[in-house]
Scaffold this motif. Structure first.
Motif, mmCIF file in Angstrom:
data_model
loop_
_atom_site.group_PDB
_atom_site.id
_atom_site.type_symbol
_atom_site.label_atom_id
_atom_site.label_comp_id
_atom_site.label_asym_id
_atom_site.label_seq_id
_atom_site.Cartn_x
_atom_site.Cartn_y
_atom_site.Cartn_z
ATOM 1 N N THR A 139 0.754 -1.563 -0.059
ATOM 2 C CA THR A 139 -0.065 -0.187 0.161
ATOM 3 C C THR A 139 0.792 0.775 -0.709
ATOM 4 O OG1 THR A 139 0.224 -0.127 2.372
ATOM 5 C CG2 THR A 139 -1.616 -1.424 1.284
ATOM 6 N N ASP A 140 0.704 2.264 -0.406
ATOM 7 C CA ASP A 140 0.946 3.541 0.074
ATOM 8 C C ASP A 140 2.197 3.574 1.128
ATOM 9 O OD1 ASP A 140 0.467 4.366 -2.743
ATOM 10 O OD2 ASP A 140 -1.039 5.469 -1.841
ATOM 11 N N ARG A 141 1.803 3.431 2.094
ATOM 12 C CA ARG A 141 2.378 3.653 3.547
ATOM 13 C C ARG A 141 2.986 1.535 4.126
ATOM 14 N NH1 ARG A 141 0.073 2.015 9.226
ATOM 15 N NH2 ARG A 141 -1.091 0.015 8.826
ATOM 16 N N GLY A 180 8.495 6.099 -5.650
ATOM 17 C CA GLY A 180 7.624 6.650 -6.455
ATOM 18 C C GLY A 180 8.440 6.396 -7.702
#
Length: 183
Positions: A139-141, A180
């Protein structure tokens, strides 16, 4: 083996006496969880090389929401199932008996924490991390936590960056998050 902290602190787990399993020592496990404590609350966890189950069970005890555990060895999976049942985590866990690389290549899910504690020096660490990055399993975190030794991989992987790294004797703990950059 025991649960170190959380709702089941001090509970003993069924062990693997006489088996070719190398469980994470309590000292290293406590250090790992000190490094990643901020990520545990309500986390979705994947334990790719279940072994003893100690890592994902510790995460659940400390407040993770749910876990998927993959273990190839049926005898080890039976002991993990016994520990899940003993702790009452049947509703919070999915135990998969099979190949972890095969699973992560097709699962189509993402996780907040992925534990990788593969057999040392067998060549599983780097391809597992690459598959995690290539398939967007974090996930993003999310973070991936690799336990390896001096003879195994614990370096950079495209699509993941090292955010924490510690060494305990011969054991390396490397925490990755996704970058990213495109894969």
């Amino acid at each position: 083996m025991r649960i170190i902290a959380g709702e089941h602190r001090g509970r003993k787990l069924a062990d693997f006496e006489g088996r070719n399993i190398r469980p994470t020592t309590d000292r290293v496990k406590e250090s790992v969880f000190n490094l990643i404590q901020e990520y545990i609350s309500d986390a979705g966890v994947l334990d790719m090389f279940g072994g003893s189950g100690a890592l994902f069970l510790e995460a659940l005890s400390r407040g993770a929401a749910h876990a998927v555990c993959i273990e190839k060895d049926r005898r080890a999976a039976d002991i993990i199932r016994k520990n899940i049942d003993t702790l009452g985590y049947g509703g919070k866990c999915e135990l998969i008996t099979g190949d972890s690389l095969g699973y992560i290549g097709r699962c189509g899910r993402s996780f907040d924490i992925i534990f990788l504690d593969p057999p040392y020096n067998k060549g599983f660490a780097e391809p597992s991390l690459k598959t995690i990055a290539e398939n967007g399993l974090l996930t993003d975190r999310g973070i991936a936590v690799l336990e390896s030794d001096d003879t195994d991989f614990f370096g950079e992987v495209r699509g993941l960056e090292i955010i924490k790294q510690r060494k305990y004797g011969r054991t390396h703990i490397t925490v990755y998050k996704k970058t990213g950059e495109g894969n």
